[in-house]
Design a protein around this motif. Structure first.
Motif, PDB file in Angstrom:
ATOM      1  N   VAL A 146       0.836  -1.209   0.000  1.00 34.53           N
ATOM      2  CA  VAL A 146       0.000   0.000   0.000  1.00 34.53           C
ATOM      3  C   VAL A 146       0.870   1.258   0.000  1.00 34.53           C
ATOM      4  O   VAL A 146       0.647   2.190  -0.776  1.00 34.53           O
ATOM      5  CB  VAL A 146      -0.968   0.002   1.209  1.00 34.53           C
ATOM      6  CG1 VAL A 146      -1.710   1.326   1.323  1.00 34.53           C
ATOM      7  CG2 VAL A 146      -1.942  -1.155   1.099  1.00 34.53           C
ATOM      8  N   ALA A 147       1.859   1.295   0.867  1.00 31.90           N
ATOM      9  CA  ALA A 147       2.729   2.475   0.961  1.00 31.90           C
ATOM     10  C   ALA A 147       3.471   2.704  -0.360  1.00 31.90           C
ATOM     11  O   ALA A 147       3.631   3.853  -0.790  1.00 31.90           O
ATOM     12  CB  ALA A 147       3.719   2.296   2.103  1.00 31.90           C
ATOM     13  N   SER A 148       3.904   1.638  -1.006  1.00 29.25           N
ATOM     14  CA  SER A 148       4.605   1.768  -2.285  1.00 29.25           C
ATOM     15  C   SER A 148       3.687   2.323  -3.362  1.00 29.25           C
ATOM     16  O   SER A 148       4.098   3.149  -4.178  1.00 29.25           O
ATOM     17  CB  SER A 148       5.168   0.416  -2.721  1.00 29.25           C
ATOM     18  OG  SER A 148       6.144  -0.007  -1.804  1.00 29.25           O
ATOM     19  N   PHE A 149       2.438   1.886  -3.347  1.00 27.37           N
ATOM     20  CA  PHE A 149       1.469   2.410  -4.310  1.00 27.37           C
ATOM     21  C   PHE A 149       1.249   3.908  -4.086  1.00 27.37           C
ATOM     22  O   PHE A 149       1.184   4.681  -5.037  1.00 27.37           O
ATOM     23  CB  PHE A 149       0.144   1.656  -4.209  1.00 27.37           C
ATOM     24  CG  PHE A 149      -0.874   2.143  -5.190  1.00 27.37           C
ATOM     25  CD1 PHE A 149      -0.805   1.767  -6.521  1.00 27.37           C
ATOM     26  CD2 PHE A 149      -1.895   2.988  -4.782  1.00 27.37           C
ATOM     27  CE1 PHE A 149      -1.733   2.234  -7.434  1.00 27.37           C
ATOM     28  CE2 PHE A 149      -2.827   3.459  -5.695  1.00 27.37           C
ATOM     29  CZ  PHE A 149      -2.751   3.081  -7.019  1.00 27.37           C
ATOM     30  N   LEU A 150       1.166   4.313  -2.822  1.00 24.87           N
ATOM     31  CA  LEU A 150       0.939   5.718  -2.505  1.00 24.87           C
ATOM     32  C   LEU A 150       2.178   6.580  -2.754  1.00 24.87           C
ATOM     33  O   LEU A 150       2.082   7.810  -2.745  1.00 24.87           O
ATOM     34  CB  LEU A 150       0.478   5.851  -1.049  1.00 24.87           C
ATOM     35  CG  LEU A 150      -0.873   5.205  -0.726  1.00 24.87           C
ATOM     36  CD1 LEU A 150      -1.152   5.266   0.765  1.00 24.87           C
ATOM     37  CD2 LEU A 150      -1.990   5.853  -1.532  1.00 24.87           C
ATOM     38  N   SER A 151       3.323   5.943  -3.009  1.00 22.45           N
ATOM     39  CA  SER A 151       4.575   6.663  -3.253  1.00 22.45           C
ATOM     40  C   SER A 151       4.887   6.797  -4.745  1.00 22.45           C
ATOM     41  O   SER A 151       5.978   7.215  -5.101  1.00 22.45           O
ATOM     42  CB  SER A 151       5.728   5.945  -2.552  1.00 22.45           C
ATOM     43  OG  SER A 151       5.510   5.929  -1.159  1.00 22.45           O
ATOM     44  N   LEU A 152       3.943   6.462  -5.606  1.00 25.41           N
ATOM     45  CA  LEU A 152       4.188   6.460  -7.044  1.00 25.41           C
ATOM     46  C   LEU A 152       4.064   7.811  -7.773  1.00 25.41           C
ATOM     47  O   LEU A 152       4.455   7.885  -8.936  1.00 25.41           O
ATOM     48  CB  LEU A 152       3.259   5.455  -7.737  1.00 25.41           C
ATOM     49  CG  LEU A 152       3.668   3.993  -7.619  1.00 25.41           C
ATOM     50  CD1 LEU A 152       2.620   3.106  -8.253  1.00 25.41           C
ATOM     51  CD2 LEU A 152       5.032   3.759  -8.253  1.00 25.41           C
ATOM     52  N   PRO A 153       3.544   8.878  -7.174  1.00 30.93           N
ATOM     53  CA  PRO A 153       3.351  10.108  -7.960  1.00 30.93           C
ATOM     54  C   PRO A 153       4.603  10.614  -8.683  1.00 30.93           C
ATOM     55  O   PRO A 153       4.518  10.995  -9.850  1.00 30.93           O
ATOM     56  CB  PRO A 153       2.860  11.129  -6.939  1.00 30.93           C
ATOM     57  CG  PRO A 153       2.163  10.296  -5.923  1.00 30.93           C
ATOM     58  CD  PRO A 153       2.954   9.023  -5.837  1.00 30.93           C
ATOM     59  N   ALA A 154       5.759  10.621  -8.031  1.00 31.56           N
ATOM     60  CA  ALA A 154       6.982  11.093  -8.698  1.00 31.56           C
ATOM     61  C   ALA A 154       7.328  10.203  -9.884  1.00 31.56           C
ATOM     62  O   ALA A 154       7.716  10.689 -10.950  1.00 31.56           O
ATOM     63  CB  ALA A 154       8.149  11.135  -7.719  1.00 31.56           C
ATOM     64  N   THR A 155       7.167   8.904  -9.716  1.00 33.09           N
ATOM     65  CA  THR A 155       7.459   7.970 -10.800  1.00 33.09           C
ATOM     66  C   THR A 155       6.506   8.185 -11.967  1.00 33.09           C
ATOM     67  O   THR A 155       6.919   8.151 -13.131  1.00 33.09           O
ATOM     68  CB  THR A 155       7.355   6.510 -10.298  1.00 33.09           C
ATOM     69  OG1 THR A 155       8.320   6.329  -9.269  1.00 33.09           O
ATOM     70  CG2 THR A 155       7.608   5.524 -11.406  1.00 33.09           C
ATOM     71  N   VAL A 156       5.238   8.394 -11.683  1.00 33.03           N
ATOM     72  CA  VAL A 156       4.262   8.629 -12.753  1.00 33.03           C
ATOM     73  C   VAL A 156       4.624   9.905 -13.515  1.00 33.03           C
ATOM     74  O   VAL A 156       4.594   9.925 -14.757  1.00 33.03           O
ATOM     75  CB  VAL A 156       2.824   8.681 -12.190  1.00 33.03           C
ATOM     76  CG1 VAL A 156       1.834   9.151 -13.240  1.00 33.03           C
ATOM     77  CG2 VAL A 156       2.424   7.308 -11.653  1.00 33.03           C
ATOM     78  N   ILE A 157       4.990  10.957 -12.799  1.00 34.33           N
ATOM     79  CA  ILE A 157       5.398  12.205 -13.457  1.00 34.33           C
ATOM     80  C   ILE A 157       6.646  11.964 -14.305  1.00 34.33           C
ATOM     81  O   ILE A 157       6.721  12.405 -15.456  1.00 34.33           O
ATOM     82  CB  ILE A 157       5.620  13.329 -12.424  1.00 34.33           C
ATOM     83  CG1 ILE A 157       4.285  13.708 -11.779  1.00 34.33           C
ATOM     84  CG2 ILE A 157       6.276  14.548 -13.070  1.00 34.33           C
ATOM     85  CD1 ILE A 157       4.407  14.583 -10.554  1.00 34.33           C
ATOM     86  N   ASN A 158       7.643  11.260 -13.757  1.00 32.91           N
ATOM     87  CA  ASN A 158       8.854  10.950 -14.520  1.00 32.91           C
ATOM     88  C   ASN A 158       8.529  10.103 -15.751  1.00 32.91           C
ATOM     89  O   ASN A 158       9.119  10.286 -16.820  1.00 32.91           O
ATOM     90  CB  ASN A 158       9.878  10.214 -13.649  1.00 32.91           C
ATOM     91  CG  ASN A 158      10.567  11.124 -12.662  1.00 32.91           C
ATOM     92  OD1 ASN A 158      10.672  12.324 -12.870  1.00 32.91           O
ATOM     93  ND2 ASN A 158      11.017  10.557 -11.567  1.00 32.91           N
TER      94      ASN A 158
END
Length: 183
Positions: A146-158
């Motif tokens: 769950v925490a990893s999923f919630l940490s994806l915004p920077a990766t999605v932008i990149n």
């Protein structure tokens, strides 16, 4: 792409791309709050994808490993730099597989598909990397997911940046690169 992967010219170009990738992360880095890790927006992935397209999979992946992995080692991410190296290899092999599927035809359509695929694969590898990072610090598996999923915004932008910038930069630099790389 040059036939002789070990020529002095290819070694120099590989080192040059590695340095450009490193600088693409070091110079422009925008931190994003996250539950796992310390992600940030940067252009390292875009430049690594270009290295693979211009130098071929072997030298492009080497440049990506040195640029992205070197950044991690020198800037406080040494403990997880091996995960970055794995990501570069997986994304690089994916780029090459898709490009090879298109018989290395660098039409606009094909390069756009390669760039979108690279961005999507980066999301997958970063998610898996975040899970491993969370587990490394003792987080429970379900919590890590769950925490990893919630940490994806920077990766999605990149990844979106990679999907947009790779085709633009590839076609802007292609003629110059192949003129320099002519024997």
């Amino acid at each position: 792409m040059q036939k002789n992967k070990n020529s002095l010219r290819m070694i120099i170009l590989t080192g040059l791309f590695a340095a450009i990738i490193y600088l693409g992360i070091f110079i422009l880095r925008i931190p994003i709050p996250a539950m796992v890790g310390r992600p940030f927006i940067h252009f390292g992935n875009t430049l690594a994808a270009l290295a693979i397209l211009f130098l071929g999979p072997r030298n492009g992946i080497i440049a990506g490993v040195i640029g992205l992995g070197g950044f991690d080692v020198l800037n406080g991410y040494a403990l997880t730099s091996w995960l970055t190296v794995l990501e570069v290899i997986i994304v690089g092999l994916t780029i090459e597989a898709v490009f090879k599927y298109f018989h290395h035809n660098d039409s606009k359509r094909n390069i756009i598909i390669v760039a979108i695929t690279a961005g999507a694969m980066k999301i997958i590898t970063s998610y898996c990397t975040s899970i491993v990072e969370a587990l490394m610090v003792g987080t429970a598996f379900k919590t890590a997911i769950v925490a990893s999923f919630l940490s994806l915004p920077a990766t999605v932008i990149n990844s979106i940046s990679t999907a947009i910038c790779v085709p633009i930069l590839y076609f802007l630099l292609r003629k110059a690169f192949f003129a320099i790389n002519k024997d």
